[in-house]
Design a protein around this motif. Structure first.
Motif, PDB file in Angstrom:
ATOM      1  N   GLU A  84       0.849  -1.201   0.000  1.00 16.61           N
ATOM      2  CA  GLU A  84       0.000   0.000   0.000  1.00 16.61           C
ATOM      3  C   GLU A  84       0.881   1.246   0.000  1.00 16.61           C
ATOM      4  OE1 GLU A  84      -3.183   0.141  -0.150  1.00 16.61           O
ATOM      5  OE2 GLU A  84      -4.107  -1.582   0.822  1.00 16.61           O
TER       6      GLU A  84
ATOM      7  N   LEU B  60       1.551  -6.112  -5.646  1.00 15.11           N
ATOM      8  CA  LEU B  60       0.269  -5.512  -5.991  1.00 15.11           C
ATOM      9  C   LEU B  60      -0.725  -6.588  -6.440  1.00 15.11           C
ATOM     10  CD1 LEU B  60       1.523  -2.408  -8.035  1.00 15.11           C
ATOM     11  CD2 LEU B  60       1.043  -2.574  -5.580  1.00 15.11           C
TER      12      LEU B  60
ATOM     13  N   THR C 143      -5.739  -5.052  -0.826  1.00 15.84           N
ATOM     14  CA  THR C 143      -4.624  -4.113  -0.869  1.00 15.84           C
ATOM     15  C   THR C 143      -4.621  -3.400  -2.224  1.00 15.84           C
ATOM     16  OG1 THR C 143      -3.060  -5.823  -1.615  1.00 15.84           O
ATOM     17  CG2 THR C 143      -3.291  -5.494   0.759  1.00 15.84           C
ATOM     18  N   LEU C 144      -3.553  -2.684  -2.520  1.00 12.18           N
ATOM     19  CA  LEU C 144      -3.516  -1.832  -3.713  1.00 12.18           C
ATOM     20  C   LEU C 144      -3.631  -2.641  -5.001  1.00 12.18           C
ATOM     21  CD1 LEU C 144      -3.150   1.186  -4.461  1.00 12.18           C
ATOM     22  CD2 LEU C 144      -0.706   0.700  -4.706  1.00 12.18           C
ATOM     23  N   THR C 145      -4.445  -2.144  -5.933  1.00  7.81           N
ATOM     24  CA  THR C 145      -4.664  -2.842  -7.194  1.00  7.81           C
ATOM     25  C   THR C 145      -3.411  -2.788  -8.069  1.00  7.81           C
ATOM     26  OG1 THR C 145      -5.617  -0.809  -8.097  1.00  7.81           O
ATOM     27  CG2 THR C 145      -7.154  -2.472  -7.260  1.00  7.81           C
ATOM     28  N   ALA C 146      -3.304  -3.795  -8.930  1.00  4.62           N
ATOM     29  CA  ALA C 146      -2.135  -3.926  -9.798  1.00  4.62           C
ATOM     30  C   ALA C 146      -2.383  -3.192 -11.102  1.00  4.62           C
ATOM     31  CB  ALA C 146      -1.846  -5.405 -10.063  1.00  4.62           C
TER      32      ALA C 146
ATOM     33  N   ASN D 112      -0.363   2.777 -10.548  1.00 12.19           N
ATOM     34  CA  ASN D 112      -0.017   2.556  -9.143  1.00 12.19           C
ATOM     35  C   ASN D 112       1.455   2.174  -8.989  1.00 12.19           C
ATOM     36  OD1 ASN D 112      -2.493   3.214  -8.038  1.00 12.19           O
ATOM     37  ND2 ASN D 112      -3.256   1.105  -8.025  1.00 12.19           N
ATOM     38  N   LEU D 113       1.934   1.303  -9.871  1.00 11.90           N
ATOM     39  CA  LEU D 113       3.336   0.917  -9.791  1.00 11.90           C
ATOM     40  C   LEU D 113       4.243   2.110 -10.058  1.00 11.90           C
ATOM     41  CD1 LEU D 113       5.600  -1.137  -9.479  1.00 11.90           C
ATOM     42  CD2 LEU D 113       5.310  -1.718 -11.901  1.00 11.90           C
TER      43      LEU D 113
ATOM     44  N   GLY E 214       3.165  -9.497  -8.681  1.00 13.86           N
ATOM     45  CA  GLY E 214       1.714  -9.405  -8.749  1.00 13.86           C
ATOM     46  C   GLY E 214       1.093 -10.697  -8.265  1.00 13.86           C
TER      47      GLY E 214
END
Length: 280
Positions: A154, A180, A185-188, A192-193, A210
């Motif tokens: 995150e 991710l 939790t945070l989407t892939a 975001n990356l 991932g």
């Protein structure tokens, strides 16, 4: 700054805590199976090995004796392998349990140990990482000369890394594992990356993994962005998103190594991997 001239370091997360042989027969669970699989992974291009230990019943165990047997078996076959042990709070909760693998010494001392920088939900349960626990684990790693592999799921965990660096609780080298796509939790996504990478402290070594069907896309982004990759059956049991082709660790690594070759990136030698990560 990483670029495509940087040799690629492949981090093989080969077992994990969750998958069982009923889910995929290729999941290695015994010390002998793990050591044999690591040898295949190394030949395919893996340089860092992320270790979880299992008991005879395939259930996770924190006992350093099992980790010792695993590491001794790996180093007998691949003495130059870089070994990371888990301190996960997903199953075991006390400091004594989670820090037990950090007490390994001599020829079975790990190079790295995972350190998750916050609490989170997995699909079926929570992984709780209180600030006090994070600080105590970081301190014990420093005392033992083990480099933390900072697990980031995150943006808040990345912000907390900066806080711990400011407090000098975390010291260089800074080794980040961005993971991710796990539900909760945070989407892939590429955005975001990219934002994660932009906000890393400098200098920092980073890998990306991932979960499930997101493994290959995130690994591919890691390759073309000049970063590094985490890959393996811990995070993904299939070669395809439709879940029709059960994976092996070796095949997953071979596929990403082939992609790296197509982009012009070489696979790091053991010496290059140690230099890039910042290990002695």
């Amino acid at each position: 700054m990483n670029d495509l001239a940087t040799p690629l370091v492949i981090n093989a997360a080969i077992t994990g805590m969750v998958p069982r042989k009923k889910d995929n027969p290729a999941v290695p669970t015994t010390p002998e199976e793990i050591a044999q699989d690591v040898e295949r992974c190394y030949q395919a291009g893996a340089r860092t090995i992320h270790i979880h230990a299992r008991g005879d019943d395939e259930e996770p165990t924190y006992h350093r004796q099992v980790f010792s047997e695993i590491i001794r078996g790996i180093r007998k076959r691949i003495p130059q392998a870089i070994i990371c042990v888990t301190t996960s709070g997903r199953v075991y909760k006390t400091f004594a349990e989670r820090s037990d693998p950090l007490e390994l010494d001599g020829d079975v001392t790990p190079d790295l140990a995972s350190l998750t920088l916050g609490s989170m939900n997995f699909p079926r349960h929570a992984s709780v990482n209180e600030p006090e626990m994070i600080g105590r684990l970081a301190a014990r790693m420093a005392e033992r000369g083990i480099v933390p592999e900072l697990e980031i799921f995150e943006f808040g965990m990345l912000d907390y890394a900066h806080y711990l660096i400011g407090k000098r609780i975390l010291q260089p080298p800074f080794v980040f594992n961005i993971i991710l796509g796990s539900l909760g939790t945070l989407t892939a996504t590429p955005l975001n990356l990219a934002l994660m990478v932009e906000r890393l402290p400098q200098p920092a070594f980073w890998s990306v993994g991932g979960i499930g069907r997101f493994q290959f896309p995130m690994n591919a982004l890691g390759v073309v962005m000049g970063g590094h990759v985490r890959i393996g059956l811990e995070d993904n049991l299939y070669m395809d998103a439709a879940k029709t082709d059960p994976a092996t660790n070796e095949r997953l690594i071979q596929r990403i190594a082939k992609l790296a070759c197509a982009t012009g990136r070489t696979i790091a030698t053991p010496e290059q991997a140690r230099m890039l990560i910042g290990l002695r």
